[in-house]
Write a protein that holds these residues in place. Structure first.
Motif, PDB file in Angstrom:
ATOM      1  N   THR A 131       0.838  -1.200   0.000  1.00 33.83           N
ATOM      2  CA  THR A 131       0.000   0.000   0.000  1.00 33.83           C
ATOM      3  C   THR A 131       0.871   1.247   0.000  1.00 33.83           C
ATOM      4  OG1 THR A 131      -0.114  -0.032   2.429  1.00 33.83           O
ATOM      5  CG2 THR A 131      -1.939  -1.065   1.230  1.00 33.83           C
TER       6      THR A 131
ATOM      7  N   ALA B 285      -1.307  -4.679  -8.248  1.00 39.03           N
ATOM      8  CA  ALA B 285      -2.467  -4.302  -7.437  1.00 39.03           C
ATOM      9  C   ALA B 285      -3.418  -5.486  -7.267  1.00 39.03           C
ATOM     10  CB  ALA B 285      -3.195  -3.122  -8.080  1.00 39.03           C
ATOM     11  N   PHE B 286      -3.620  -6.226  -8.348  1.00 39.84           N
ATOM     12  CA  PHE B 286      -4.541  -7.363  -8.301  1.00 39.84           C
ATOM     13  C   PHE B 286      -4.086  -8.406  -7.277  1.00 39.84           C
ATOM     14  CE2 PHE B 286      -5.788 -11.611  -9.742  1.00 39.84           C
ATOM     15  CZ  PHE B 286      -7.175 -11.473  -9.798  1.00 39.84           C
TER      16      PHE B 286
ATOM     17  N   VAL C 274      -2.535  -5.657  -3.469  1.00 35.92           N
ATOM     18  CA  VAL C 274      -3.145  -4.491  -2.816  1.00 35.92           C
ATOM     19  C   VAL C 274      -4.519  -4.859  -2.269  1.00 35.92           C
ATOM     20  CG1 VAL C 274      -3.947  -2.110  -3.081  1.00 35.92           C
ATOM     21  CG2 VAL C 274      -1.891  -2.880  -4.290  1.00 35.92           C
TER      22      VAL C 274
ATOM     23  N   TRP D 119      -8.194  -4.140  -0.247  1.00 40.16           N
ATOM     24  CA  TRP D 119      -9.115  -2.999  -0.183  1.00 40.16           C
ATOM     25  C   TRP D 119      -9.008  -2.306   1.176  1.00 40.16           C
ATOM     26  CZ3 TRP D 119     -11.178  -0.034  -3.547  1.00 40.16           C
ATOM     27  CH2 TRP D 119     -12.279   0.771  -3.235  1.00 40.16           C
TER      28      TRP D 119
ATOM     29  N   ARG E 273      -7.551   1.341  -0.207  1.00 43.79           N
ATOM     30  CA  ARG E 273      -8.469   1.992  -1.144  1.00 43.79           C
ATOM     31  C   ARG E 273      -7.761   3.091  -1.914  1.00 43.79           C
ATOM     32  NH1 ARG E 273     -13.818   2.549   2.805  1.00 43.79           N
ATOM     33  NH2 ARG E 273     -13.857   0.340   3.426  1.00 43.79           N
TER      34      ARG E 273
ATOM     35  N   THR F 202      -4.610   3.234  -2.614  1.00 39.23           N
ATOM     36  CA  THR F 202      -3.686   2.619  -3.570  1.00 39.23           C
ATOM     37  C   THR F 202      -4.430   2.130  -4.806  1.00 39.23           C
ATOM     38  OG1 THR F 202      -2.325   1.893  -1.702  1.00 39.23           O
ATOM     39  CG2 THR F 202      -1.866   0.902  -3.840  1.00 39.23           C
ATOM     40  N   TRP F 203      -5.609   1.540  -4.622  1.00 40.96           N
ATOM     41  CA  TRP F 203      -6.397   1.081  -5.754  1.00 40.96           C
ATOM     42  C   TRP F 203      -6.808   2.238  -6.659  1.00 40.96           C
ATOM     43  CZ3 TRP F 203      -7.179  -2.929  -8.583  1.00 40.96           C
ATOM     44  CH2 TRP F 203      -6.989  -4.205  -8.064  1.00 40.96           C
TER      45      TRP F 203
ATOM     46  N   LEU G 203      -5.534   2.580 -10.594  1.00 44.14           N
ATOM     47  CA  LEU G 203      -6.476   2.687 -11.712  1.00 44.14           C
ATOM     48  C   LEU G 203      -6.220   3.953 -12.524  1.00 44.14           C
ATOM     49  CD1 LEU G 203      -9.776   1.480  -9.987  1.00 44.14           C
ATOM     50  CD2 LEU G 203      -8.379   0.238 -11.656  1.00 44.14           C
TER      51      LEU G 203
END
Length: 256
Positions: free
Chosen positions: A69, A132-133, A136, A138, A159, A161-162, A166
């Protein structure tokens, strides 16, 4: 038989003089604006690369990356589970600063050729999304430890980081497909230089922290594993990072 293919990208690469001018401009940009909101997204990117270095090394030495993260203050934390081995733990601790410098140097090497830049950006987008998949979460559970405190890690960092990843993937794909060839190449050079200078500056700061014992860091982790002073590890990483950056710059400046 003939195959239908898209138009070839035949734009002339940026001349060496322009590439070196971009290097100088990126260094000035770093000195003037690195601590401001203008370059904050780049700081997040550099932190993400740093944490990816830890995560990838953990996997390479046979461990398991539990989470990765970053946060809005450009701090980051990678948690991993490793086999009982001080050498493996040392490799993981060293991989953040060195990995960032190596990444910047490699990006300099590949950005020299304009036709490589598109593949580089698509590769970065793919690697960022894959990391991330797999790594990382949630949400994360916050534990009381010096590294968590030093990194400023919070429960909402997963969150953040996601959202960042994206947005990063969208930007990288957009640059790869929509930017003119020379703009794409120039963007790669500037990003590479910012990563390189940031890596060197971070290690410089680490040397000061390690000498003054002001904070917990990767260098203090290395000291705990080996008994060698944290400042010595900081200087070693600084030397390796500087060598990598110089090799990258030499490749960029060299006439083929």
């Amino acid at each position: 038989m003939t195959a239908l293919v898209g138009p070839a990208e035949t734009a002339t690469p940026l001349p060496r003089r322009t590439l070196m001018a971009l290097v100088g401009a990126a260094v000035v940009l770093y000195l003037v604006a690195w601590g401001t909101w203008v370059l904050l997204p780049v700081r997040w990117f550099v932190t993400y690369v740093h944490e990816l270095g830890h995560a990838l090394m953990a996997e390479v030495v046979g461990g398991d990356t539990l989470s990765l993260t970053i946060n809005s203050s450009a701090g980051g934390l990678t948690r991993s589970q490793l086999p009982s081995s001080d050498l493996r733990a040392l490799a993981v601790s060293s991989a953040g600063y060195i990995g960032t410098a190596l990444f910047g140097a490699l990006l300099l090497v590949f950005s020299k050729q304009s036709r490589s830049a598109k593949a580089v950006f698509l590769g970065l987008a793919t690697a960022s999304a894959a990391a991330a998949f797999f790594w990382v979460p949630w949400t994360i559970e916050i534990e009381d430890s010096p590294l968590v405190t030093a990194s400023g890690t919070g429960a909402e960092d997963g969150r953040f980081t996601w959202v960042f990843v994206l947005a990063l993937v969208a930007v990288l794909i957009g640059v790869a497909f929509l930017a003119p060839v020379r703009i794409r190449q120039g963007f790669a050079v500037v990003l590479a230089v910012l990563c390189c200078v940031s890596a060197l500056d971070d290690v410089r700061s680490l040397i000061g922290l390690s000498t003054g014992r002001a904070a917990h860091s990767d260098a203090t982790v290395a000291e705990g594993l080996t008994g060698v002073d944290a400042w010595a590890w900081a200087w070693l990483w600084a030397g390796i990072a500087l060598l990598a950056v110089l090799v990258g710059l030499r490749s960029l400046a060299r006439d083929d």
